[in-house]
Enzyme design. Sequence first.
Site, PDB file in Angstrom:
ATOM      1  N   ASP A 236       0.858  -1.195   0.000  1.00  0.00           N
ATOM      2  CA  ASP A 236       0.000   0.000   0.000  1.00  0.00           C
ATOM      3  C   ASP A 236       0.897   1.248   0.000  1.00  0.00           C
ATOM      4  O   ASP A 236       1.821   1.353   0.821  1.00  0.00           O
ATOM      5  CB  ASP A 236      -0.849  -0.047   1.279  1.00  0.00           C
ATOM      6  CG  ASP A 236      -1.981   0.945   1.288  1.00  0.00           C
ATOM      7  OD1 ASP A 236      -2.410   1.362   0.200  1.00  0.00           O
ATOM      8  OD2 ASP A 236      -2.451   1.298   2.400  1.00  0.00           O
ATOM      9  N   HIS A 237       0.644   2.159  -0.903  1.00  0.00           N
ATOM     10  CA  HIS A 237       1.389   3.427  -0.963  1.00  0.00           C
ATOM     11  C   HIS A 237       2.905   3.245  -1.050  1.00  0.00           C
ATOM     12  O   HIS A 237       3.655   3.871  -0.268  1.00  0.00           O
ATOM     13  CB  HIS A 237       1.047   4.323   0.244  1.00  0.00           C
ATOM     14  CG  HIS A 237      -0.369   4.796   0.224  1.00  0.00           C
ATOM     15  ND1 HIS A 237      -0.819   5.776  -0.624  1.00  0.00           N
ATOM     16  CD2 HIS A 237      -1.457   4.398   0.932  1.00  0.00           C
ATOM     17  CE1 HIS A 237      -2.118   5.973  -0.433  1.00  0.00           C
ATOM     18  NE2 HIS A 237      -2.524   5.141   0.494  1.00  0.00           N
TER      19      HIS A 237
ATOM     20  N   ASN B   3     -10.307   0.579  -0.200  1.00  0.00           N
ATOM     21  CA  ASN B   3      -9.323   0.490   0.896  1.00  0.00           C
ATOM     22  C   ASN B   3      -9.919   0.906   2.229  1.00  0.00           C
ATOM     23  O   ASN B   3     -10.457   2.023   2.360  1.00  0.00           O
ATOM     24  CB  ASN B   3      -8.156   1.434   0.610  1.00  0.00           C
ATOM     25  CG  ASN B   3      -7.265   0.944  -0.508  1.00  0.00           C
ATOM     26  OD1 ASN B   3      -7.603   0.002  -1.226  1.00  0.00           O
ATOM     27  ND2 ASN B   3      -6.115   1.572  -0.659  1.00  0.00           N
ATOM     28  N   ILE B   4      -9.766   0.033   3.211  1.00  0.00           N
ATOM     29  CA  ILE B   4     -10.307   0.324   4.542  1.00  0.00           C
ATOM     30  C   ILE B   4      -9.263  -0.021   5.593  1.00  0.00           C
ATOM     31  O   ILE B   4      -8.846  -1.177   5.707  1.00  0.00           O
ATOM     32  CB  ILE B   4     -11.608  -0.489   4.776  1.00  0.00           C
ATOM     33  CG1 ILE B   4     -12.691  -0.022   3.789  1.00  0.00           C
ATOM     34  CG2 ILE B   4     -12.085  -0.351   6.231  1.00  0.00           C
ATOM     35  CD1 ILE B   4     -13.947  -0.864   3.770  1.00  0.00           C
TER      36      ILE B   4
ATOM     37  N   SER C 143      -8.769   2.667   8.641  1.00  0.00           N
ATOM     38  CA  SER C 143      -9.163   3.386   9.870  1.00  0.00           C
ATOM     39  C   SER C 143     -10.297   2.691  10.621  1.00  0.00           C
ATOM     40  O   SER C 143     -10.307   2.682  11.862  1.00  0.00           O
ATOM     41  CB  SER C 143      -9.571   4.824   9.536  1.00  0.00           C
ATOM     42  OG  SER C 143      -8.477   5.518   9.004  1.00  0.00           O
TER      43      SER C 143
HETATM   44  O1  G3H Z   1      -3.409   4.791   3.565  1.00  0.00           O
HETATM   45  C1  G3H Z   1      -2.684   4.487   4.484  1.00  0.00           C
HETATM   46  C2  G3H Z   1      -3.008   3.348   5.382  1.00  0.00           C
HETATM   47  O2  G3H Z   1      -4.093   3.647   6.210  1.00  0.00           O
HETATM   48  C3  G3H Z   1      -1.787   2.919   6.128  1.00  0.00           C
HETATM   49  O3  G3H Z   1      -1.468   3.811   7.127  1.00  0.00           O
HETATM   50  O4  G3H Z   1       0.940   4.346   6.831  1.00  0.00           O
HETATM   51  O5  G3H Z   1      -0.206   4.578   9.071  1.00  0.00           O
HETATM   52  O6  G3H Z   1       0.285   2.303   8.101  1.00  0.00           O
HETATM   53  P1  G3H Z   1      -0.018   3.767   7.829  1.00  0.00           P
HETATM   54  P1  13P Z   2      -8.909   4.888   5.525  1.00  0.00           P
HETATM   55  O1  13P Z   2      -8.021   5.739   6.364  1.00  0.00           O
HETATM   56  O2  13P Z   2     -10.141   5.615   5.113  1.00  0.00           O
HETATM   57  O3  13P Z   2      -9.226   3.570   6.164  1.00  0.00           O
HETATM   58  O4  13P Z   2      -8.113   4.560   4.163  1.00  0.00           O
HETATM   59  C1  13P Z   2      -7.187   3.509   4.098  1.00  0.00           C
HETATM   60  C2  13P Z   2      -6.391   3.529   2.849  1.00  0.00           C
HETATM   61  O5  13P Z   2      -6.681   4.195   1.881  1.00  0.00           O
HETATM   62  C3  13P Z   2      -5.217   2.648   2.806  1.00  0.00           C
HETATM   63  O6  13P Z   2      -4.472   2.847   1.652  1.00  0.00           O
HETATM   64 ZN    ZN Z   3      -4.503   4.839   0.911  1.00  0.00          ZN
END
Ligand code: G3H
Ligand code: 13P
Ligand code: ZN
Length: 336
Positions: free
Chosen positions: A94-95, A277-278, A280
């Site tokens: 992710d990212h 994507n979920i 939070s």
């Molecule tokens: O979009 C980001 C995700 O919620 C991951 O968050 O970089 O704090 O692990 P994090």
């Molecule tokens: P939320 O913070 O809305 O759960 O998004 C998560 C997300 O986009 C992870 O890449």
């Molecule tokens: Zn994200």
Amino acid sequence: MVDYKTLGLVNTREMFKRAINGGYAIPAFNFNNMEQLQAIIKASSDLKSPVILQVSKGARNYANATLLRYMAQGAVEYAKELGCKHPEIVLHLDHGDSFETCKSCIDYGFSSVMIDASHLPFEENIALTKKVVEYAHQFDVTVEAELGVLAGVEDEVSAAESHYTKPEEVIEFSQRSGCDSLAISIGTSHGAYKFTPEQCTRDPKTGKLVPPPLAFDVLDAVMEKLPGFPIVLHGSSSVPQEYVDEINSLGGKLPDAIGIPEEQLRKASKSAVCKINIDSDSRLAFTAAVRRVLHDKPGEFDPRKFCGPARDEMEKMYKHKIIDVLGSDNKLADMD
Ligand code: G3H
Ligand code: 13P
Ligand code: ZN
């Protein structure tokens, strides 16, 4: 070099095609620890849903990259033990913030990566995405890219302001970069504070904040330019008010936390949006459950006694998302 196929993982290509044609979306749930992973696998296996396990750079730093990869491998076996003979589990970065991070994940056995170069100028975003795609495709790893900027602040993801994706850029971007899916910005954002109270209206009956709608016109325009192309929505937690209220009533402080209404996500799931994507919402479910146990039983000091209920609460939440929001239950290619 670890081949994800030997770990029993799959890439996103086939599941996205089926999701678009079937009018549902695949859940992409972040995990950082064993309880989250257990809850995700239990929920997706019980409901026979394909699932994307997302690992952020922050998660890799927190839990150790090697351990996370073995946990994902263990997740495939756990799903089978739960009666899912042919689970469809993606291990996704992710990212990803650089070619090196993406390469490291691909070499570690990830079946899918995101290169998030959305903060770069258009040409640089294309060039970096293309470099990742060229490497990833040699190993049949799928690549998610991003155009447009989501607002929100988390450990590794931050932007003060959002910029909607420009539909007029998506054809050139996807063709020249070769990406397999595209994350777009239509008003979702990361974290538990997706809108300021000023951006919302108030329900006259309940006094609760009502967020502005997503920009479905932008999504429609993107879909018109790229018919059948897999679209991804980040920042799609709905920030359930019952968790926020529970946390706040037990000593927490999450004033005016607000997310994306689930009916908007349900609507998006029926379109070419095939990955939602979920993260939070899982954090909120976990925190609410832990606070409840520690409040009710102040003498408790066995982590299993509060991590267990937290895991159960997350499983409940994931199941709700799969059935009632994304519609991905009973969608495995092989339902045996
Ligand atoms: O979009 C980001 C995700 O919620 C991951 O968050 O970089 O704090 O692990 P994090
Ligand atoms: P939320 O913070 O809305 O759960 O998004 C998560 C997300 O986009 C992870 O890449
Ligand atoms: Zn994200």
